[in-house]
Design a protein around this motif. Structure first.
Motif, mmCIF file in Angstrom:
data_model
loop_
_atom_site.group_PDB
_atom_site.id
_atom_site.type_symbol
_atom_site.label_atom_id
_atom_site.label_comp_id
_atom_site.label_asym_id
_atom_site.label_seq_id
_atom_site.Cartn_x
_atom_site.Cartn_y
_atom_site.Cartn_z
ATOM 1 N N GLY A 24 47.559 15.526 49.917
ATOM 2 C CA GLY A 24 47.495 14.573 48.809
ATOM 3 C C GLY A 24 48.271 13.281 48.997
ATOM 4 O O GLY A 24 48.810 12.997 50.051
ATOM 5 N N GLU A 25 48.300 12.500 47.986
ATOM 6 C CA GLU A 25 48.980 11.209 48.037
ATOM 7 C C GLU A 25 50.464 11.408 48.283
ATOM 8 O O GLU A 25 51.040 12.449 47.989
ATOM 9 C CB GLU A 25 48.756 10.462 46.729
ATOM 10 N N SER A 26 51.105 10.371 48.773
ATOM 11 C CA SER A 26 52.508 10.467 49.166
ATOM 12 C C SER A 26 53.427 10.714 47.981
ATOM 13 O O SER A 26 54.535 11.217 48.145
ATOM 14 C CB SER A 26 52.946 9.183 49.880
ATOM 15 N N ASN A 27 52.979 10.413 46.782
ATOM 16 C CA ASN A 27 53.844 10.617 45.621
ATOM 17 C C ASN A 27 53.459 11.864 44.843
ATOM 18 O O ASN A 27 53.781 12.016 43.685
ATOM 19 C CB ASN A 27 53.783 9.397 44.691
ATOM 20 N N THR A 28 52.720 12.794 45.488
ATOM 21 C CA THR A 28 52.283 14.008 44.813
ATOM 22 C C THR A 28 52.799 15.213 45.575
ATOM 23 O O THR A 28 52.727 15.250 46.794
ATOM 24 C CB THR A 28 50.748 14.070 44.748
ATOM 25 N N ASN A 29 53.344 16.185 44.862
ATOM 26 C CA ASN A 29 53.729 17.420 45.517
ATOM 27 C C ASN A 29 53.146 18.595 44.758
ATOM 28 O O ASN A 29 52.390 18.424 43.816
ATOM 29 C CB ASN A 29 55.256 17.535 45.664
ATOM 30 N N ILE A 30 53.516 19.811 45.166
ATOM 31 C CA ILE A 30 52.841 21.002 44.665
ATOM 32 C C ILE A 30 52.998 21.165 43.162
ATOM 33 O O ILE A 30 52.076 21.541 42.479
ATOM 34 C CB ILE A 30 53.357 22.250 45.420
ATOM 35 N N VAL A 31 54.174 20.860 42.618
ATOM 36 C CA VAL A 31 54.370 21.089 41.183
ATOM 37 C C VAL A 31 54.109 19.842 40.371
ATOM 38 O O VAL A 31 54.400 19.782 39.199
ATOM 39 C CB VAL A 31 55.807 21.593 40.920
ATOM 40 N N GLY A 32 53.572 18.813 40.995
ATOM 41 C CA GLY A 32 53.142 17.635 40.264
ATOM 42 C C GLY A 32 54.231 16.601 40.028
ATOM 43 O O GLY A 32 54.016 15.625 39.312
ATOM 44 N N GLN A 33 55.434 16.784 40.602
ATOM 45 C CA GLN A 33 56.465 15.764 40.449
ATOM 46 C C GLN A 33 56.111 14.559 41.302
ATOM 47 O O GLN A 33 55.531 14.684 42.369
ATOM 48 C CB GLN A 33 57.830 16.313 40.858
ATOM 49 N N ILE A 59 55.098 14.121 54.606
ATOM 50 C CA ILE A 59 56.545 13.863 54.625
ATOM 51 C C ILE A 59 56.826 12.435 55.097
ATOM 52 O O ILE A 59 57.698 11.732 54.566
ATOM 53 C CB ILE A 59 57.257 14.888 55.532
ATOM 54 N N MET A 60 56.081 11.996 56.098
ATOM 55 C CA MET A 60 56.243 10.616 56.581
ATOM 56 C C MET A 60 55.912 9.621 55.475
ATOM 57 O O MET A 60 56.612 8.608 55.295
ATOM 58 C CB MET A 60 55.349 10.370 57.793
ATOM 59 N N ASN A 61 54.848 9.897 54.727
ATOM 60 C CA ASN A 61 54.482 8.993 53.636
ATOM 61 C C ASN A 61 55.522 9.020 52.518
ATOM 62 O O ASN A 61 55.873 7.973 51.948
ATOM 63 C CB ASN A 61 53.115 9.390 53.072
ATOM 64 N N LYS A 62 56.034 10.187 52.212
ATOM 65 C CA LYS A 62 56.986 10.303 51.118
ATOM 66 C C LYS A 62 58.319 9.637 51.444
ATOM 67 O O LYS A 62 58.992 9.102 50.557
ATOM 68 C CB LYS A 62 57.206 11.780 50.780
ATOM 69 N N CYS A 63 58.706 9.662 52.710
ATOM 70 C CA CYS A 63 60.001 9.075 53.058
ATOM 71 C C CYS A 63 60.027 7.568 52.818
ATOM 72 O O CYS A 63 61.094 6.982 52.658
ATOM 73 C CB CYS A 63 60.372 9.398 54.506
#
Length: 690
Positions: A428-437, A515-519
């Motif tokens: 998914g998008e870099s600002n999306t994680n499993i629990v939706g934060q 992880i690269m996108n989120k950093c």
């Protein structure tokens, strides 16, 4: 003299021969006379015998005619009696037919029906216009209807649904258990089964419909037994009922709940299949020493109750239908077995299939909500359903197997959907994680996406055989497997492990990219590197500790080395973030050289600037990095050591050369940190307590 003797002897012999010849002639004449007399006697006897035959033959002929007349008379009387009986039968059996058959004395009723059938056949052949034909036909049909009604009532009287506890005990008994131990289920006694057998075969011979009665009554028993079990599952007592002992000396643990019994049941079934495979192949295979080795992970030991309930229903259906098939063989003619069993099982199978559809829909909702622990239950259910396939093959006909195979296919489709959706989430998008934060952790610790991804793939491993079968159907995975097989030979379960390794490799690749996108959400370069370092290090250590690294190597040989190289590069990149701060104090040859503890006035501003810049940047870096968390102790201490080795020597040289130089009236304003203070501040980095 000699001549005289010879002449006398010859004369003597001649006389003797003459005498013998005369005697022979006399005897021949005598025999001739006897023959003539005998011929005469025989001729006379023949004439007398002929006379006797001419006298007796008319008597014989007349006697034969009398015998035929007598036989004709007897046959006529018999036919007359039979005809009269056909006319009288309706009156004789009318009361019996209207009363209906009596349980335990069905032979009398069937004998009456046989008489009516015989009379009906007579009138049809000889007097189709007779009123008696209508009488016997109507009475015969009434008798057949009464027989059908008795058949139905007999089945109802001796058929009742199983209580849930009894059915649960039936589910968990051994495959080779004696049927006599469960008389509560075999409510049809031997005499009742024999009576039903007699009626079934009589109706079959008469081409009368009866199979729908049997299928309906016994099918209702199966359906109601399952519905009672389903209602029991909804009650609060579900999962806590104790198993009844099969023998009086057997002790049963009352604390053993449904999930535990399910696990033990499927463990035994798995081991039994392994034994059968060993016998057929001659290859020794490790048996499951615990249920979790083959069927579930330790984290999911209690299982998904809804899935457990469905599996109990499926097992109950299979057990009930096994018994029904056994009973049916004792009652229904063989030619009707398939038809009756198909109709008998239809509604019960529909109930279980609908339950399976609701289960898959619920799991699909769990997948869409990213509730991965619940979604993982689909693989445990699949494994158990696959273990039941041999039983399904033995129990059901082709159409029913096809219907239940749709359940298996639906579960496989849902499992494939879970795998694909998880990849989509990781990707998914870099600002999306499993629990939706939407925000990355402020302390740059291991991201929840990373920990959840590792948790998910760790729990996939125990289901590698099921997941391998699902992935094999995807051409992308099968193609990659073919590529692996070109390099190494893999057999059996190793192929399924390789397919799972391909999936995990793909998930890890998507995770690394995410992880690269989120950093990039961090403003500070050091934080970016430390965030990636935390996550990559966590991934590697988790793979190593769970032994998944060996699995992933099936698909990516250099996986471990690649992660180690990535960690080294990230450490190096992190160390470079200190370079700007150190650049102003590292090149001492470019700074003014002090003489007797002093520098020229024009050089004072340079030293002030260098000290100020270092102090500002170091304080800012420490302020930021004190809020960063590195959970792994070894990694944290290693980075602290690298920082000290990288920064302290450079600062020591700079400090030793210019700390005592008089370049300002207020030197404490610029020389704010002694080397040991720098070291102390560096040691407090990544300290949660700080």
């Amino acid at each position: 003299m000699n001549n005289l003797d010879s002449s006398l002897q010859a004369h003597s012999k001649l006389e003797q021969e003459t005498t013998n010849l005369s005697l022979l002639r006399d005897r021949v004449d005598k025999y001739h006379d006897l023959s003539t007399q005998m011929s005469t006697i025989l001729t006379i006897f023949e004439k007398r015998l002929g006379n006797l035959e001419q006298t007796i033959l008319p008597v014989y002929q007349e006697t034969e005619q009398l015998q035929k007349r007598q036989q004709n008379l007897e046959v006529t009387l018999t036919c007359l009696e039979s005809v009269l009986s056909h006319y009288d039968v309706s009156q004789k059996v009318c009361e019996l037919i209207h009363q209906g058959p009596v349980e335990g004395n069905i032979g009398v009723f069937l004998e009456a029906l046989a008489k009516l059938r015989s009379a009906k056949d007579y009138f049809l052949s000889n007097n189709s216009q007779s009123v008696e034909l209508e009488n016997v036909t109507g009475l015969f049909n009434t008798g057949c209807e009464g027989l059908n009604q008795h058949y139905s009532e007999l089945l109802k009287k001796h058929s009742a649904p199983l209580k849930p506890v009894e059915l649960l005990d039936l589910i968990y008994i051994e495959d080779d258990s004696s049927s006599d131990e469960y008389t509560s289920f075999r409510q049809l006694s031997q005499s009742t089964r024999e009576e039903l057998y007699t009626i079934s075969h009589w109706l079959e011979q008469e081409l009368r419909e009866y199979t729908h009665i049997y299928a309906k009554e016994r099918g209702d028993v199966v359906l109601r037994s399952l519905q009672l079990l389903k209602d029991h599952q909804k009650s609060s007592s579900w999962g806590h009922e104790a198993m009844k002992p099969r023998h009086s000396g057997r002790q049963v643990d009352p604390k053993k709940n449904a999930s535990t019994r399910m696990q033990q049941f499927f463990e035994k079934k798995a081991n039994k299949l392994v034994c059968q495979l060993e016998q057929s192949t001659g290859i020794s295979i490790k048996k499951a020493s615990s249920h979790s080795e083959y069927l579930t992970s330790e984290d999911l030991l209690d299982g998904d109750q809804e899935l457990d309930k469905y599996l109990v229903m499926l097992l109950g259906l299979q057990r009930l239908l096994n018994w029904e098939r056994a009973i049916m063989r004792e009652i229904i003619p063989q030619s009707k077995h398939n038809e009756v069993f198909s109709n008998l099982a239809c509604n019960a199978i529909d109930l279980v299939v609908k339950d399976a559809e609701s289960i898959t829909q619920r799991i699909s909702r769990c997948i869409s909500r990213k509730e991965w622990p619940s979604a993982l239950g689909i693989f445990s259910a699949l494994k158990r359903v696959i273990l039941l396939q041999p039983d399904i093959e033995r129990t059901y006909d082709a159409a029913q197997r096809e219907q239940l195979t749709k359940v298996l296919n639906k579960l496989q489709h849902t499992g494939a959907k879970a795998l694909d959706h998880f990849l989509d989430v990781v990707k998914g998008e870099s600002n999306t994680n499993i629990v939706g934060q939407s925000n990355v952790p402020k302390d740059a610790t291991v991201h929840e996406l990373t920990s959840n991804t590792i948790w998910f793939i760790e729990n996939l491993y125990v289901h590698f055989d099921v997941i391998g079968a699902i992935l094999q159907q995807d051409v992308l995975y099968s193609t990659q497997l073919d590529t692996i097989l070109m390099k190494k030979s893999l057999q059996g379960e190793e192929r399924n492990k390789a397919l799972l390794a391909i999936y995990i490799k793909k998930a890890l690749a998507e995770l690394n990219l995410s992880i690269m996108n989120k950093c990039e959400q961090y403003n500070d370069q050091a934080t970016k590197h430390l965030f990636r370092l935390n996550n990559i290090h966590y991934i590697l250590k988790s793979l190593q500790q769970s032994n998944l690294i060996d699995l992933v190597k099936l698909a990516e040989t250099d996986c471990e080395r690649s992660y180690e190289e990535m960690i080294r590069e990230l450490k190096f990149s992190y160390q470079k973030t200190w370079s700007k701060m150190l650049a102003g104090i590292a090149a001492l040859e470019e700074l003014p050289r002090p003489s007797q503890g002093k520098v020229k006035d024009k050089d004072r501003s340079v030293l002030k600037e260098r000290f100020s810049n270092f102090n500002k940047e170091f304080e800012e870096a420490c302020k930021v990095q004190r809020g960063i968390s590195i959970p792994d102790v070894i990694l944290r201490e290693g980075i602290k050591r690298d920082n000290a080795e990288h920064i302290l020597p450079v600062y020591n040289r700079f400090y030793e050369m210019y700390a005592t130089v008089q370049f300002s009236k207020n030197p404490d304003k610029y020389v704010k940190f002694r080397p040991h203070e720098i070291n102390a501040m560096l040691s407090k980095l990544f300290d949660d307590s700080a």
